[in-house]
Motif scaffolding. Sequence first.
Motif, PDB file in Angstrom:
ATOM      1  N   PRO A  45      12.448   2.823  -2.010  1.00 14.78           N
ATOM      2  CA  PRO A  45      13.120   2.734  -0.719  1.00 14.78           C
ATOM      3  C   PRO A  45      14.622   2.514  -0.908  1.00 14.78           C
ATOM      4  N   GLY A  46      15.404   3.234  -0.133  1.00 12.58           N
ATOM      5  CA  GLY A  46      16.854   3.102  -0.220  1.00 12.58           C
ATOM      6  C   GLY A  46      17.509   4.118  -1.138  1.00 12.58           C
ATOM      7  N   VAL A  47      16.701   4.841  -1.897  1.00 15.48           N
ATOM      8  CA  VAL A  47      17.249   5.787  -2.877  1.00 15.48           C
ATOM      9  C   VAL A  47      17.035   7.213  -2.374  1.00 15.48           C
ATOM     10  N   GLN A  48      18.129   7.956  -2.212  1.00 15.97           N
ATOM     11  CA  GLN A  48      18.020   9.318  -1.682  1.00 15.97           C
ATOM     12  C   GLN A  48      18.480  10.335  -2.724  1.00 15.97           C
ATOM     13  N   PRO A  49      17.553  10.763  -3.601  1.00 22.06           N
ATOM     14  CA  PRO A  49      17.926  11.706  -4.645  1.00 22.06           C
ATOM     15  C   PRO A  49      18.096  13.113  -4.109  1.00 22.06           C
ATOM     16  N   ILE A  50      18.917  13.889  -4.787  1.00 21.66           N
ATOM     17  CA  ILE A  50      19.087  15.287  -4.424  1.00 21.66           C
ATOM     18  C   ILE A  50      19.363  16.051  -5.720  1.00 21.66           C
TER      19      ILE A  50
ATOM     20  N   LYS B 152      28.364  -7.820   8.691  1.00 22.33           N
ATOM     21  CA  LYS B 152      28.492  -6.382   8.414  1.00 22.33           C
ATOM     22  C   LYS B 152      27.539  -6.041   7.282  1.00 22.33           C
ATOM     23  N   VAL B 153      26.811  -4.946   7.418  1.00 23.54           N
ATOM     24  CA  VAL B 153      25.862  -4.616   6.352  1.00 23.54           C
ATOM     25  C   VAL B 153      26.477  -3.657   5.342  1.00 23.54           C
ATOM     26  N   LEU B 154      27.029  -2.545   5.815  1.00 20.26           N
ATOM     27  CA  LEU B 154      27.485  -1.534   4.858  1.00 20.26           C
ATOM     28  C   LEU B 154      28.736  -0.828   5.346  1.00 20.26           C
ATOM     29  N   ASP B 155      29.625  -0.599   4.392  1.00 15.52           N
ATOM     30  CA  ASP B 155      30.817   0.189   4.656  1.00 15.52           C
ATOM     31  C   ASP B 155      30.971   1.087   3.429  1.00 15.52           C
ATOM     32  N   TRP B 156      31.029   2.390   3.617  1.00 16.33           N
ATOM     33  CA  TRP B 156      31.028   3.227   2.405  1.00 16.33           C
ATOM     34  C   TRP B 156      31.697   4.573   2.589  1.00 16.33           C
TER      35      TRP B 156
ATOM     36  N   SER C 225       0.856  -1.188   0.000  1.00 18.79           N
ATOM     37  CA  SER C 225       0.000   0.000   0.000  1.00 18.79           C
ATOM     38  C   SER C 225       0.888   1.233   0.000  1.00 18.79           C
ATOM     39  N   LEU C 226       0.264   2.382  -0.253  1.00 13.79           N
ATOM     40  CA  LEU C 226       1.025   3.624  -0.270  1.00 13.79           C
ATOM     41  C   LEU C 226       1.615   3.904   1.116  1.00 13.79           C
ATOM     42  N   GLN C 227       0.827   3.558   2.118  1.00  9.86           N
ATOM     43  CA  GLN C 227       1.337   3.773   3.478  1.00  9.86           C
ATOM     44  C   GLN C 227       2.570   2.891   3.730  1.00  9.86           C
ATOM     45  N   GLU C 228       2.497   1.654   3.255  1.00 14.57           N
ATOM     46  CA  GLU C 228       3.663   0.769   3.434  1.00 14.57           C
ATOM     47  C   GLU C 228       4.876   1.287   2.666  1.00 14.57           C
ATOM     48  N   TYR C 229       4.610   1.872   1.502  1.00 18.97           N
ATOM     49  CA  TYR C 229       5.725   2.473   0.754  1.00 18.97           C
ATOM     50  C   TYR C 229       6.373   3.571   1.593  1.00 18.97           C
ATOM     51  N   HIS C 230       5.544   4.473   2.135  1.00 24.62           N
ATOM     52  CA  HIS C 230       6.105   5.579   2.917  1.00 24.62           C
ATOM     53  C   HIS C 230       6.848   5.062   4.148  1.00 24.62           C
ATOM     54  N   GLU C 231       6.290   4.030   4.775  1.00 26.40           N
ATOM     55  CA  GLU C 231       6.966   3.465   5.954  1.00 26.40           C
ATOM     56  C   GLU C 231       8.304   2.841   5.564  1.00 26.40           C
ATOM     57  N   ALA C 232       8.273   2.080   4.463  1.00 26.48           N
ATOM     58  CA  ALA C 232       9.516   1.439   4.010  1.00 26.48           C
ATOM     59  C   ALA C 232      10.530   2.517   3.655  1.00 26.48           C
ATOM     60  N   TYR C 233      10.065   3.567   2.980  1.00 25.39           N
ATOM     61  CA  TYR C 233      10.992   4.624   2.565  1.00 25.39           C
ATOM     62  C   TYR C 233      11.638   5.285   3.785  1.00 25.39           C
ATOM     63  N   SER C 234      10.803   5.624   4.774  1.00 25.75           N
ATOM     64  CA  SER C 234      11.341   6.281   5.971  1.00 25.75           C
ATOM     65  C   SER C 234      12.371   5.398   6.664  1.00 25.75           C
ATOM     66  N   LEU C 235      12.035   4.124   6.819  1.00 21.17           N
ATOM     67  CA  LEU C 235      12.974   3.217   7.490  1.00 21.17           C
ATOM     68  C   LEU C 235      14.284   3.123   6.704  1.00 21.17           C
ATOM     69  N   SER C 236      14.151   3.091   5.364  1.00 20.59           N
ATOM     70  CA  SER C 236      15.349   2.927   4.524  1.00 20.59           C
ATOM     71  C   SER C 236      16.275   4.133   4.643  1.00 20.59           C
ATOM     72  N   VAL C 237      15.727   5.281   5.013  1.00 24.49           N
ATOM     73  CA  VAL C 237      16.559   6.482   5.159  1.00 24.49           C
ATOM     74  C   VAL C 237      17.081   6.594   6.592  1.00 24.49           C
ATOM     75  N   GLU C 238      16.188   6.295   7.531  1.00 31.24           N
ATOM     76  CA  GLU C 238      16.595   6.448   8.939  1.00 31.24           C
ATOM     77  C   GLU C 238      17.512   5.315   9.397  1.00 31.24           C
ATOM     78  N   LYS C 239      17.170   4.099   8.985  1.00 24.88           N
ATOM     79  CA  LYS C 239      17.988   2.949   9.408  1.00 24.88           C
ATOM     80  C   LYS C 239      18.288   2.078   8.192  1.00 24.88           C
TER      81      LYS C 239
ATOM     82  N   TRP D 229      18.006  -2.907   4.865  1.00 23.70           N
ATOM     83  CA  TRP D 229      18.517  -3.823   3.831  1.00 23.70           C
ATOM     84  C   TRP D 229      18.911  -5.177   4.416  1.00 23.70           C
ATOM     85  N   ALA D 230      19.326  -5.199   5.680  1.00 27.76           N
ATOM     86  CA  ALA D 230      19.672  -6.492   6.291  1.00 27.76           C
ATOM     87  C   ALA D 230      18.432  -7.379   6.355  1.00 27.76           C
ATOM     88  N   ASN D 231      17.295  -6.776   6.693  1.00 21.77           N
ATOM     89  CA  ASN D 231      16.058  -7.559   6.756  1.00 21.77           C
ATOM     90  C   ASN D 231      15.732  -8.171   5.403  1.00 21.77           C
TER      91      ASN D 231
END
Length: 629
Positions: free
Chosen positions: A424-429, A39-43, A5-19, A24-26
């Motif tokens: 989710p996971g994509v942070q455009p600017i 280890k999940v990410l090193d960048w 759902s759209l709400q799930e998209y927004h929730e997934a997006y927020s989580l992907s930015v905050e944590k 991604w580990a999940n």
Amino acid sequence: MRINSLQEYHEAYSLSVEKPEEFWANIANEFDWIKPFTKVLDWSFDDYSVKWFEDGQMNITANALDRHLKTIPDQAAIVYEPNEPGDEAITLTYRQLHARVCKFSNVLKAQGVKKGDRVCIYMPMIPELAIAVLACARIGAIHSVVFGGFSAQSISDRINDSLCKIVITTDGAVRGNKTIPMKETVDDALLSCPSVETVIVKTRTKTPVSMLKGRDLWWEEEEAQASADCAPEPMNAEDPLFILYTSGSTGKPKGVVHTCGGYMVYTAYTFANVFQYNPGDVFFCTADIGWITGHSYLVYGPLLNGAISVLFEGIPTYPDAGRFWDIIKRHQVNIFYTAPTAIRSLMGFGDEVLEGKDLSSLRVLGSVGEPINEEAWQWYHEKIGQGNCPIVDTWWQTETGGLMISPIAGITPLKPAFATLPLPGVQPILVDENGKEIEGNGVNGNLCIKYPWPSIIRTTYGDHERCKTTYFSTYPGLYFTGDGCMRDEDGYYRITGRVDDVMNISGHRIGTAEVENAINMHTGVIESAVVGFPHDVKGQGIYAYVICEHPTINDDLTRKDILATVARVIGPIAKPDKIQFVTGLPKTRSGKIMRRILRKVAEGEFGSLGDTSTLLDPSVVDSIIAGAL
Ligand code: PRX
């Protein structure tokens, strides 16, 4: 993993930015790992390096094939639609595909191919192309697929850049009513490729080919002797999976490197969500496996999801312009993914072609590769989607590995010609020329991404500096896409096209410098400058300004010779649409060509050329305009 759902998209997006790591580990933990990652990410985007799941071990084919043997062994994995509509379509179930991949893996092993070796694949769209790709992945060899339309020169450049040990090809290819030599082109390429020890040739056209003793082998003979038992090679998540060459604004095409773990997680996740794939759905991606779209959304993404993926050998206009629609009916396609060029070109044949076509199986439509204009969007929506299929306009790149900005089918509210919102996971600017962030909505800027996602490019093969300078130096600390982009009042993204010297011809990426180099190889040509111009069907066409040593005796003949040269050096897709002979090019005092002016002239906009006072010789412009009229 699934957004409903759209709400799930927004929730997934927020989580992907905050944590992001937790997010991604999940998702990554839903796959089979030989050794789990800790280890999940090193960048760092400053001194570019990105590692996802780096201490985990896995094999992408164990997830794309073996995993499904327990649940859906007899379901179709690949449905091959041959070039001739009357020929039997061939279905490979997951069990059959698994067995054939294992056999071919053993064929490669028998030829001494080991983990980390590079394998060049130059084949038409037949099931063996997918099998060859997967077999490489299974044994840990790095595949480098070269699109079947590229020239011998392009093949050898790519082989030599990554020192491939082996080439896999066919005798010939059929596309529409044409038969195309493949082995012969490979033979020409191999005249200058000392690294290649073996060539494996699959029969397709039964055209006579020369088979070199000690080097060339027939696919069928080797496969017949091979065992169907081949354990997947344990791969570190960050081991390279493949190289895919793509054009940039300078130099020769570069080998974009993707790695095993992050690419697996991201292509699988985006496929499942964006297309809202349901078990049993038939998915038809019209892209060639020689491009990133075919890699990610014909082979890996669908197979990782246990999907049914249609692989079409032919062209959309053979035997007539209704071919795609007939395939949709024949295979009861539910999700159809194609490029705006194809849509515009088929639109041009008129709606009569659609009469009597049964498109009722369709549920989702997709678009990729270039901006889709509103008219094409509406036609696609009304005539193909019958007004009730969402269109996912997916923006992404070879370097991104997977879809980045795109609607989620049936969930994200659509706007024609907009790629809509980041996944989710994509942070455009968006940034201005100086790299300053352009905040707020209702703005235009250069599109960058500020945080890594799992399938981001890791390096350009053999030249990490080139990767750093190309993508991470224009705007320090950001990945620069090369695209211009608008963010409207609702925060929706619309890609406006490349802002660098890369053209997008029918969804194919071609560098202006590449075409110039090819033209300059023609005898008598002194210099050339190439720009893109708007083209009704192709999106962009290629416009070449050429200076010759002497006035040509027959302009038309010289044009044809130049086209033949470009086709020989790069391939037919890079042939200019227009060639204008000129006596000079608009250069600044420092010798830089002012392409801005050439672009305007190519667009037919002679009145708004802007400031030409910095030109070494402003009169050049008048003569170019006179020649263009
Ligand atoms: O300019 C963008 C355009 O295609 C470029 C990437 O080309 P390539 O690496 O060959 O990958 C094509 C398939 C993913 C981008 O920089 N592009 C891709 N998708 C879209 C697009 N432009 C507008 N809208 C899109 N949906």
